[in-house]
Design a protein around this motif. Sequence first.
Motif, PDB file in Angstrom:
ATOM      1  N   ALA A 223       0.830  -1.212   0.000  1.00 32.18           N
ATOM      2  CA  ALA A 223       0.000   0.000   0.000  1.00 32.18           C
ATOM      3  C   ALA A 223       0.862   1.258   0.000  1.00 32.18           C
ATOM      4  CB  ALA A 223      -0.920  -0.018   1.216  1.00 32.18           C
ATOM      5  N   ASP A 224       2.047   1.183   0.595  1.00 28.44           N
ATOM      6  CA  ASP A 224       2.907   2.351   0.763  1.00 28.44           C
ATOM      7  C   ASP A 224       4.076   2.347  -0.213  1.00 28.44           C
ATOM      8  OD1 ASP A 224       3.015   4.686   2.227  1.00 28.44           O
ATOM      9  OD2 ASP A 224       4.468   3.908   3.663  1.00 28.44           O
ATOM     10  N   LEU A 225       4.024   1.510  -1.237  1.00 31.74           N
ATOM     11  CA  LEU A 225       5.169   1.312  -2.105  1.00 31.74           C
ATOM     12  C   LEU A 225       5.583   2.586  -2.839  1.00 31.74           C
ATOM     13  CD1 LEU A 225       7.228  -0.630  -3.299  1.00 31.74           C
ATOM     14  CD2 LEU A 225       5.536  -1.275  -5.033  1.00 31.74           C
ATOM     15  N   GLY A 226       4.633   3.302  -3.408  1.00 33.41           N
ATOM     16  CA  GLY A 226       4.971   4.503  -4.172  1.00 33.41           C
ATOM     17  C   GLY A 226       5.650   5.562  -3.320  1.00 33.41           C
ATOM     18  N   ARG A 227       5.075   5.854  -2.154  1.00 37.12           N
ATOM     19  CA  ARG A 227       5.685   6.841  -1.256  1.00 37.12           C
ATOM     20  C   ARG A 227       7.061   6.372  -0.809  1.00 37.12           C
ATOM     21  NH1 ARG A 227       6.842   7.541   3.808  1.00 37.12           N
ATOM     22  NH2 ARG A 227       6.045   5.461   4.292  1.00 37.12           N
ATOM     23  N   GLN A 284       6.219  -1.711  -9.282  1.00 36.38           N
ATOM     24  CA  GLN A 284       6.924  -0.610  -8.639  1.00 36.38           C
ATOM     25  C   GLN A 284       6.812   0.678  -9.448  1.00 36.38           C
ATOM     26  OE1 GLN A 284      10.697  -3.029  -7.873  1.00 36.38           O
ATOM     27  NE2 GLN A 284      10.826  -1.468  -6.280  1.00 36.38           N
ATOM     28  N   MET A 285       6.982   0.571 -10.755  1.00 39.06           N
ATOM     29  CA  MET A 285       6.901   1.772 -11.587  1.00 39.06           C
ATOM     30  C   MET A 285       5.502   2.361 -11.552  1.00 39.06           C
ATOM     31  SD  MET A 285       9.901   2.443 -12.560  1.00 39.06           S
ATOM     32  CE  MET A 285       9.123   3.932 -13.156  1.00 39.06           C
ATOM     33  N   ASN A 286       4.489   1.519 -11.578  1.00 34.09           N
ATOM     34  CA  ASN A 286       3.119   2.024 -11.504  1.00 34.09           C
ATOM     35  C   ASN A 286       2.864   2.718 -10.173  1.00 34.09           C
ATOM     36  OD1 ASN A 286       2.551   0.986 -14.037  1.00 34.09           O
ATOM     37  ND2 ASN A 286       1.717  -0.940 -13.251  1.00 34.09           N
ATOM     38  N   ALA A 287       3.370   2.138  -9.085  1.00 34.32           N
ATOM     39  CA  ALA A 287       3.181   2.743  -7.767  1.00 34.32           C
ATOM     40  C   ALA A 287       3.872   4.095  -7.691  1.00 34.32           C
ATOM     41  CB  ALA A 287       3.706   1.810  -6.686  1.00 34.32           C
ATOM     42  N   LEU A 288       5.071   4.194  -8.243  1.00 29.38           N
ATOM     43  CA  LEU A 288       5.782   5.477  -8.240  1.00 29.38           C
ATOM     44  C   LEU A 288       5.045   6.508  -9.069  1.00 29.38           C
ATOM     45  CD1 LEU A 288       8.341   7.117  -7.496  1.00 29.38           C
ATOM     46  CD2 LEU A 288       9.340   6.304  -9.654  1.00 29.38           C
ATOM     47  N   SER A 289       4.573   6.102 -10.245  1.00 29.17           N
ATOM     48  CA  SER A 289       3.874   7.025 -11.127  1.00 29.17           C
ATOM     49  C   SER A 289       2.625   7.596 -10.465  1.00 29.17           C
ATOM     50  CB  SER A 289       3.514   6.317 -12.432  1.00 29.17           C
ATOM     51  OG  SER A 289       2.800   7.172 -13.298  1.00 29.17           O
ATOM     52  N   VAL A 290       1.863   6.741  -9.809  1.00 32.52           N
ATOM     53  CA  VAL A 290       0.643   7.190  -9.128  1.00 32.52           C
ATOM     54  C   VAL A 290       0.989   8.154  -8.003  1.00 32.52           C
ATOM     55  CG1 VAL A 290      -1.269   6.443  -7.655  1.00 32.52           C
ATOM     56  CG2 VAL A 290      -0.714   5.158  -9.727  1.00 32.52           C
ATOM     57  N   TYR A 291       2.017   7.832  -7.230  1.00 33.18           N
ATOM     58  CA  TYR A 291       2.367   8.676  -6.081  1.00 33.18           C
ATOM     59  C   TYR A 291       2.838  10.055  -6.528  1.00 33.18           C
ATOM     60  CZ  TYR A 291       4.572  10.464  -1.899  1.00 33.18           C
ATOM     61  OH  TYR A 291       4.919  11.283  -0.829  1.00 33.18           O
ATOM     62  N   VAL A 292       3.785  10.104  -7.491  1.00 36.23           N
ATOM     63  CA  VAL A 292       4.345  11.412  -7.856  1.00 36.23           C
ATOM     64  C   VAL A 292       3.315  12.279  -8.571  1.00 36.23           C
ATOM     65  CG1 VAL A 292       6.710  10.550  -7.927  1.00 36.23           C
ATOM     66  CG2 VAL A 292       5.336  10.523 -10.029  1.00 36.23           C
ATOM     67  N   SER A 293       2.411  11.687  -9.342  1.00 38.76           N
ATOM     68  CA  SER A 293       1.406  12.496 -10.030  1.00 38.76           C
ATOM     69  C   SER A 293       0.397  13.096  -9.046  1.00 38.76           C
ATOM     70  CB  SER A 293       0.678  11.653 -11.084  1.00 38.76           C
ATOM     71  OG  SER A 293      -0.023  10.579 -10.482  1.00 38.76           O
ATOM     72  N   LYS A 294       0.156  12.400  -7.935  1.00 40.77           N
ATOM     73  CA  LYS A 294      -0.801  12.892  -6.944  1.00 40.77           C
ATOM     74  C   LYS A 294      -0.171  13.796  -5.896  1.00 40.77           C
ATOM     75  CE  LYS A 294      -4.193   9.103  -7.063  1.00 40.77           C
ATOM     76  NZ  LYS A 294      -4.838   8.026  -6.249  1.00 40.77           N
ATOM     77  N   HIS A 295       1.052  13.483  -5.484  1.00 36.35           N
ATOM     78  CA  HIS A 295       1.612  14.146  -4.310  1.00 36.35           C
ATOM     79  C   HIS A 295       2.826  15.025  -4.581  1.00 36.35           C
ATOM     80  CE1 HIS A 295      -0.993  11.693  -1.737  1.00 36.35           C
ATOM     81  NE2 HIS A 295      -0.639  10.650  -2.467  1.00 36.35           N
ATOM     82  N   ILE A 296       3.464  14.890  -5.736  1.00 37.96           N
ATOM     83  CA  ILE A 296       4.682  15.661  -6.002  1.00 37.96           C
ATOM     84  C   ILE A 296       4.471  16.698  -7.103  1.00 37.96           C
ATOM     85  CG2 ILE A 296       7.119  15.522  -6.640  1.00 37.96           C
ATOM     86  CD1 ILE A 296       6.412  14.301  -3.913  1.00 37.96           C
ATOM     87  N   TYR A 297       3.766  16.315  -8.151  1.00 36.31           N
ATOM     88  CA  TYR A 297       3.567  17.246  -9.267  1.00 36.31           C
ATOM     89  C   TYR A 297       2.662  18.394  -8.860  1.00 36.31           C
ATOM     90  CZ  TYR A 297       2.533  18.938 -13.986  1.00 36.31           C
ATOM     91  OH  TYR A 297       2.394  19.708 -15.115  1.00 36.31           O
TER      92      TYR A 297
END
Length: 304
Positions: A223-227, A284-297
Motif C-alpha cells: 500500500a505504501d510502495l509509491g511513497r 513498482q513503476m506504476n506505484a511510483l507514477s501514481v504517487y508522484v502524479s498525486k503528491h509531487i507534481y
Amino acid sequence: MGAGAAAAGNGGFAPVTPNSPNAQNTRTAYFVILAFTGAIFVIVETLLVVFIWKYRGRGRPRTAEGAQVHGHTRLEVIWTVIPVIILCVIGLVVFWELPGIENAPAASNPLHITIEGHQYYWQFDYPNGARSIGDLHVPQGQVVDLDVVSADVIHSWWIPALGGKVQAIPGRTNHLWFKAIDTGTFAGQCAELCGVFHAAMKAQVVAGTPAEYHTFVTTTARADLGRNEFQGTCATCHGMQGQGGYGPNLSHNSLLTQPDALAAIVRTGRGNMPAVGNTWTNEQMNALSVYVSKHIYKGAASGG
C-alpha cells in the motif's frame, strides 16, 4: 572513516550498544584489543616523557654523546616475550568470538531477505514478494539471513548495532545474519564510497513484533510502495517534495504525469542521474507514477 565515527558509540570511542548476538561478540573482541593497546599506549608514552625529562641535555653541548649501552639479554627477552603473549591472548579471544560472529545459531529457522544496493539506496525483498526501500522491517527475536547483492557498483551494508559489514558486489552474493534482541530502529549507512552522493545512502532496520512484521509485509509494504520509493530513492537527490536539492526541481516537471517517460528515465538514468530503478518491476513503476502524479507534481511552472 567518517561513516564509522558517525555510527560509533561514546562519541566515536566505542561500538554502539549491540542488539544482536554477533554484534556482542564483535564488541567483546574490540574491548579486549582496546584494553591491551590502551595499556601499551599509556606505558610507552609515560616512559617516553620520563626518559625525555631524566636524560635531557642540562646544558651539555649538543655534540656530547650520552652513555652507551651495549646489550641487555634479560631486557631483550622480556620485550620480545611480552608482545608475543599479548598477540597470543588477542588471537585466542578473536578466534573464540569469531564463530559467534560468522555463524548463525543452529536450528534457527532464519528469515531470508535479499538486500540490493543501488546508487544511492538499499532495496529489500521479502520472502512473500514484498519490497521496501531504505527501511528493512524484521521481526524481533528471529534470526534474519541476508543475501547481499548490488545492481551497479560496490556498496557496503552496515548496521553497527546488528553486526559487522558486508560488501554488496555486482555479480556476487554475500551473506550476513543478525537477530534483533529488542524492538526498535537501528541506523546505519553504506560504508563504501560508491559515488558522488554516497553520503546520502543511509539505511535503517526496523525491528518490530512478529505481528507488526506480518502486517508490514502483507499489507503496508504494497500500500505504501509509491511513497516509499519516492522518499527512499528520488527524494535523496530531489527533495521530499520534489523541490530540488542535489538534483533538479521535479515539482513542475510534466514528466511526472507521463508513466512511460518516467519509467524510462528511472530505469536507464540520464546525465548524472544513475539508473536507480534498473531492477524495478512494473508494479513498482506504476506505484511510483501514481504517487508522484498525486503528491509531487504541482502543475506546470508559470511564466513571468
